[in-house]
Design an enzyme around this catalytic site. Structure first.
Site, PDB file in Angstrom:
ATOM      1  CB  CYS A 267      -1.610  -0.033   0.985  1.00 12.40           C
ATOM      2  SG  CYS A 267      -0.264   0.124   3.145  1.00 12.40           S
ATOM      3  CG  HIS A 315      -4.660  -0.063   4.471  1.00 10.63           C
ATOM      4  ND1 HIS A 315      -3.737  -1.310   3.378  1.00 10.63           N
ATOM      5  CD2 HIS A 315      -5.685   0.651   3.116  1.00 10.63           C
ATOM      6  CE1 HIS A 315      -3.874  -1.464   2.523  1.00 10.63           C
ATOM      7  NE2 HIS A 315      -5.254  -0.300   2.045  1.00 10.63           N
ATOM      8  CG  HIS A 327      -6.982   0.428  -1.365  1.00 11.34           C
ATOM      9  ND1 HIS A 327      -6.955   0.087  -0.574  1.00 11.34           N
ATOM     10  CD2 HIS A 327      -7.515   0.168  -2.024  1.00 11.34           C
ATOM     11  CE1 HIS A 327      -7.762  -1.660  -0.864  1.00 11.34           C
ATOM     12  NE2 HIS A 327      -8.536  -0.806  -1.672  1.00 11.34           N
TER      13      HIS A 327
END
Length: 352
Positions: A267, A315, A327
């Site tokens: 990510c 994240h 993402h």
């Protein structure tokens, strides 16, 4: 008068002994049965498996960010170590040249009848100790003393560089040990998730991940293309637009922890690569990236903003407008578009 006798205790025997043995065996069997029941793995429903797998993926993501941070520091320590070693090697060459020059002069002086103390210093196996002799300064000329002092300074500088290199080497080994610890944690979490999924039938596995597929389909047209497209929501400036465009170009790329592109990402690796393509350098990890620009509220989001999730800031996604982001989710899904409300929102940063 009859004698009073204490009743004799009867030893266990015959039926009594057999009964006791039977009860003992039954108790042992019952205990074993309970113990076996306690150790047996419970049967999980596909929904429970999905919840557990999602948790493991999140824990692996947290460990991935720690791994990325440790790798960043290990790489920096490696560069510093190499720089120190190169500088020490260059200074050693200069020192050798200086000592060779002093040695040549000393040889000439020897042929003329004696060795000056300055050349004794240059040829000494321990020049620092020799220099500590207070009488030495009185026995050398100014020019010779200056040459010897320069040699002494070079010696000390080399020792300083070697000491600094030793510190960097120790730091590097510590970072490498941390890398191995986080790598083992990540592989353990991902392996456990895989084992959980493998306990399900193909149909149950599909059911466990059905929401990810359906949520993607709900944001796509009948031909499977995403409703949102680059430029459908204007980015505030050219660099943010370039980062968003890069993220779009990487849709479908696989998630691989520790990867920063160009063909696979985790990510934070995707966020870093997207802004690198726009000529902007941002840190490697989510918990550093959130401080790479200025914070913006959820209501102020614009395309190109970085959006962060979970309490540990583990994240990150790239906001593209209309409540959506691009993402790299986890090993079960490639780089994709997703709503920002599918995970606990933790904050957002505008990089440029």
């Amino acid at each position: 008068m009859a004698a009073h006798r204490k009743p004799r205790q009867r030893s266990l025997g015959g039926n009594t002994a057999r009964t006791a043995a039977t009860l003992a065996l039954a108790g042992a069997a019952t205990a074993t049965a309970f113990e076996g029941t306690g150790q047996a793995e419970p049967q999980l429903t596909p929904a429970q498996v999905k919840a557990k797998v999602d948790q493991l993926y999140q824990e692996a993501e947290t460990a991935t960010q720690k791994y990325d941070g440790a790798k960043d520091k290990a790489d920096a320590a490696q560069r510093r170590l190499k720089s120190l070693q190169d500088e020490a090697a260059r200074k050693q060459e200069k020192l050798n040249s200086a000592r060779d020059a002093l040695g040549a002069t000393a040889a000439a002086q020897y042929r003329d009848g004696g060795i000056d103390p300055a050349w004794q210093l240059a040829l000494s196996s321990d020049p620092d100790q020799y220099l500590d002799d207070a009488a030495f300064a009185e026995r050398v000329g100014d020019r010779q003393a200056g040459a010897v002092m320069r040699v002494r300074g070079q010696l000390r500088e080399i020792e300083r560089l070697r000491g600094a290199a030793h510190v960097e080497l120790t730091s590097l080994r510590s970072r490498q040990a941390e890398l191995n610890r986080q790598k083992n944690t990540i592989n353990g979490k991902l392996g456990e998730a895989r084992r959980l999924l493998d306990r399900l039938s193909p149909q149950q596995q599909a059911a466990a991940t059905a929401d990810a597929v359906s949520s993607r389909a709900s944001r796509s047209g009948s031909d499977g293309r995403d409703i949102l497209s680059p430029g459908s929501v204007a980015a505030p400036d050219s660099r943010a637009a370039a980062a968003v465009s890069y993220a779009y170009s990487k849709l479908g790329s696989p998630y691989i922890w520790g990867a920063t592109g160009p063909d696979a990402f985790d990510c934070s690796g995707l966020a870093q690569a997207a802004y690198r393509s726009a000529g902007v350098s941002i840190p490697r990890t989510t918990y550093a990236q959130i401080n790479a620009g200025h914070r913006v509220s959820r209501s102020e989001l614009q395309p190109g903003d970085l959006v962060f999730f979970y309490s540990g800031i583990s994240h990150v996604g790239i906001y593209i407008g209309n409540g959506q982001m691009i993402h790299a989710p986890n090993p079960s899904a490639p780089v994709r578009i997703a709503p920002i409300d599918e995970m606990p929102f933790a904050g957002a940063t505008r990089v440029v």
